[in-house]
Design an enzyme around this catalytic site. Structure first.
Site, PDB file in Angstrom:
ATOM      1  N   ARG A  29     -29.880 -11.499  20.313  1.00 16.58           N
ATOM      2  CA  ARG A  29     -29.013 -10.691  19.439  1.00 16.58           C
ATOM      3  C   ARG A  29     -29.695 -10.319  18.131  1.00 16.58           C
ATOM      4  O   ARG A  29     -29.399  -9.270  17.549  1.00 16.58           O
ATOM      5  CB  ARG A  29     -27.683 -11.410  19.162  1.00 16.58           C
ATOM      6  CG  ARG A  29     -26.795 -10.653  18.204  1.00 16.58           C
ATOM      7  CD  ARG A  29     -25.320 -11.037  18.190  1.00 16.58           C
ATOM      8  NE  ARG A  29     -25.049 -12.409  18.507  1.00 16.58           N
ATOM      9  CZ  ARG A  29     -25.252 -13.454  17.690  1.00 16.58           C
ATOM     10  NH1 ARG A  29     -25.754 -13.267  16.488  1.00 16.58           N
ATOM     11  NH2 ARG A  29     -24.967 -14.671  18.075  1.00 16.58           N
ATOM     12  N   ASP A  50     -25.483   9.942   6.755  1.00 17.04           N
ATOM     13  CA  ASP A  50     -25.698  10.116   8.187  1.00 17.04           C
ATOM     14  C   ASP A  50     -26.754  11.214   8.344  1.00 17.04           C
ATOM     15  O   ASP A  50     -26.507  12.369   8.029  1.00 17.04           O
ATOM     16  CB  ASP A  50     -24.369  10.515   8.845  1.00 17.04           C
ATOM     17  CG  ASP A  50     -24.470  10.610  10.361  1.00 17.04           C
ATOM     18  OD1 ASP A  50     -25.543  11.010  10.876  1.00 17.04           O
ATOM     19  OD2 ASP A  50     -23.469  10.321  11.040  1.00 17.04           O
ATOM     20  N   TYR A  89     -18.312  12.789  10.483  1.00 16.45           N
ATOM     21  CA  TYR A  89     -18.128  12.618  11.938  1.00 16.45           C
ATOM     22  C   TYR A  89     -16.778  11.925  12.175  1.00 16.45           C
ATOM     23  O   TYR A  89     -16.500  10.865  11.590  1.00 16.45           O
ATOM     24  CB  TYR A  89     -19.296  11.772  12.457  1.00 16.45           C
ATOM     25  CG  TYR A  89     -19.289  11.465  13.918  1.00 16.45           C
ATOM     26  CD1 TYR A  89     -19.435  12.469  14.868  1.00 16.45           C
ATOM     27  CD2 TYR A  89     -19.176  10.150  14.360  1.00 16.45           C
ATOM     28  CE1 TYR A  89     -19.458  12.175  16.219  1.00 16.45           C
ATOM     29  CE2 TYR A  89     -19.204   9.844  15.712  1.00 16.45           C
ATOM     30  CZ  TYR A  89     -19.342  10.856  16.637  1.00 16.45           C
ATOM     31  OH  TYR A  89     -19.362  10.550  17.967  1.00 16.45           O
ATOM     32  N   LYS A 120     -28.657  10.737  19.887  1.00 15.88           N
ATOM     33  CA  LYS A 120     -28.815  12.193  19.919  1.00 15.88           C
ATOM     34  C   LYS A 120     -30.287  12.565  20.080  1.00 15.88           C
ATOM     35  O   LYS A 120     -30.858  12.373  21.127  1.00 15.88           O
ATOM     36  CB  LYS A 120     -28.182  12.797  18.653  1.00 15.88           C
ATOM     37  CG  LYS A 120     -26.751  12.293  18.397  1.00 15.88           C
ATOM     38  CD  LYS A 120     -25.749  12.802  19.403  1.00 15.88           C
ATOM     39  CE  LYS A 120     -24.403  12.069  19.377  1.00 15.88           C
ATOM     40  NZ  LYS A 120     -23.693  12.067  18.125  1.00 15.88           N
TER      41      LYS A 120
END
Ligand SMILES: *Cc1c(COP(=O)(O)O)cnc(C)c1O
Length: 392
Positions: free
Chosen positions: A60, A185, A113, A210
């Protein structure tokens, strides 16, 4: 072999996060899948646990593959460290939670967003954090919105769906003066077209899902921070447990190798189509920062070194079915969430309804185009026949 690293960022795309200076090593770092790393003596385990983010310790907190991706991103963004997360939204929520707690206030751009708005309105609000949405056209005027309890100014530029460019320099100047942190962002620009930390922003976030992954086959996020913010953001991503998968980090690294050529093609085709769409009578406005007609064009030119392949058109038709007819008539632009992959996509946007401020209420139908790597002439022909189908 010399050990001089090439200086240009584009050349470094092919070497970032890879081993150098040894013989007969694979071109790509091996994919290390692991929850557990083994130690011989308890003292070795204890030594590793004092620096869990600097070497293999537990899955993790990172594997050699996730560290390679993080290292590549930190170098590209010019940041202290990068932290990979399970998705773009995980990167954003971790960053917000790193700085915000009960009684705090956050300024979030109204063109954010949409899932981030939901996170603010639901999760942050339940925690006692108040959100104010501000106009993407606000520059130095943001000073009037900053309160004593404001901890963070969150930007997204260009804005989702309508592509307004924010005046980063003016906002950063206010934030610095008032001792408020800033985050952005940066998904649209990728580190190749904008490096926010070089503009004084503290935290740069990517939905690597993306352009960075670039092939529509993985979810991945990444937060890059300056030194001052590192501990808070690293702790927050660990607390949420939303770590990036090793396979996904490998796809992110692979995507970086071709990011420059892909973005050049996406950008060039998109701009060609945008210029042509401006000449069409069915189109009222093309919302693309690299067009001289776009209101934020000067700011885009000041801060960005290029344009990506995602933009919107505002249709001229007042017919309520205009956007639906146009979208359904397209065949190369497929209907689907996301963007940044090799394939062209289309989606309707609803800025008239989704936002807090009223700036968009008089807009006509807005359709967002993700321009893929297909032939520009074919894409233009597809758009032309779909525009022809719009009822008057
Ligand atoms: C898609 C997207 C996100 C979220 O990324 P996921 O990986 O889908 O969680 C965040 N910001 C922007 C601008 C996006 O387009």
């Amino acid at each position: 072999m010399t050990n001089t690293q090439p200086h240009s960022r584009v050349s470094r795309l092919t070497s970032l996060g890879r081993e150098h200076g040894q013989n007969a090593i694979p071109v790509n770092p091996p994919i290390v899948r692991a929850s557990t790393f083994l130690f011989d003596k308890l003292a070795d385990f204890e030594a590793a646990s004092t620096h869990p983010f600097n070497g293999a310790f537990y899955g993790r907190v990172g594997t050699p593959t996730t560290f390679a991706f993080e290292q590549a991103m930190a170098e590209l963004e010019g940041g202290h460290r990068s932290i990979a997360t399970a998705s773009g939204v995980a990167a954003i929520s971790s960053a917000l939670l790193a700085f915000l707690g009960h009684g705090d206030h956050v300024l979030v751009v109204d063109t954010v967003y949409e899932p981030v708005r939901r996170f603010c309105n639901r999760a942050l609000s339940r925690l006692g954090v108040e959100t104010t949405y501000y106009s993407p056209l606000t520059g130095a005027g943001i000073a009037d919105l900053v309160r004593p309890e404001t901890r963070l100014i969150y930007m997204e530029s260009p804005g989702s769906g309508t592509f307004e460019i924010q005046d980063m320099a003016a906002i950063v100047a206010v934030a610095r003066e008032k001792g408020v942190r800033t985050a952005i962002d940066n998904t649209w620009a990728t580190p190749l077209l904008l490096r926010p930390l070089e503009h004084g922003i503290d935290v740069s976030i990517h939905a690597a899902t993306k352009y960075i992954v670039g092939h529509s086959d993985a979810m991945l996020g990444v937060v890059t921070v300056n030194e001052d913010c590192y501990d808070a953001v690293r702790r927050s991503t660990q607390d949420l447990g939303a770590c990036a998968g090793t396979e996904e980090c490998n796809l992110g690294l692979r995507g970086l190798r071709t990011l420059d050529v892909r973005l050049q093609r996406h950008g060039a085709t998109a701009l060609e189509l945008a210029r042509w769409l401006e000449t069409r009578p069915e189109v009222k406005r093309v919302l693309h920062p690299a067009l001289e007609s776009f209101p934020g064009h000067a700011l885009w030119k000041r801060d960005f070194s290029g344009a990506a392949g995602l933009f919107s058109v505002e249709l001229a038709s007042g017919n309520p079915d205009a956007a639906r007819t146009f979208i359904d008539a397209l065949s190369m632009f497929r209907i689907g969430f996301s963007w940044g992959g090799f394939e062209s996509l289309v989606l309707p946007m609803h800025p008239q309804k989704s936002r807090t401020l009223g700036l968009w209420k008089d807009m006509g139908p807005v359709v967002r185009l993700q321009v893929g790597l297909e032939d520009a002439g074919d894409l233009k022909a597809d758009l032309a026949q779909a525009l022809d189908a719009i009822p008057v």
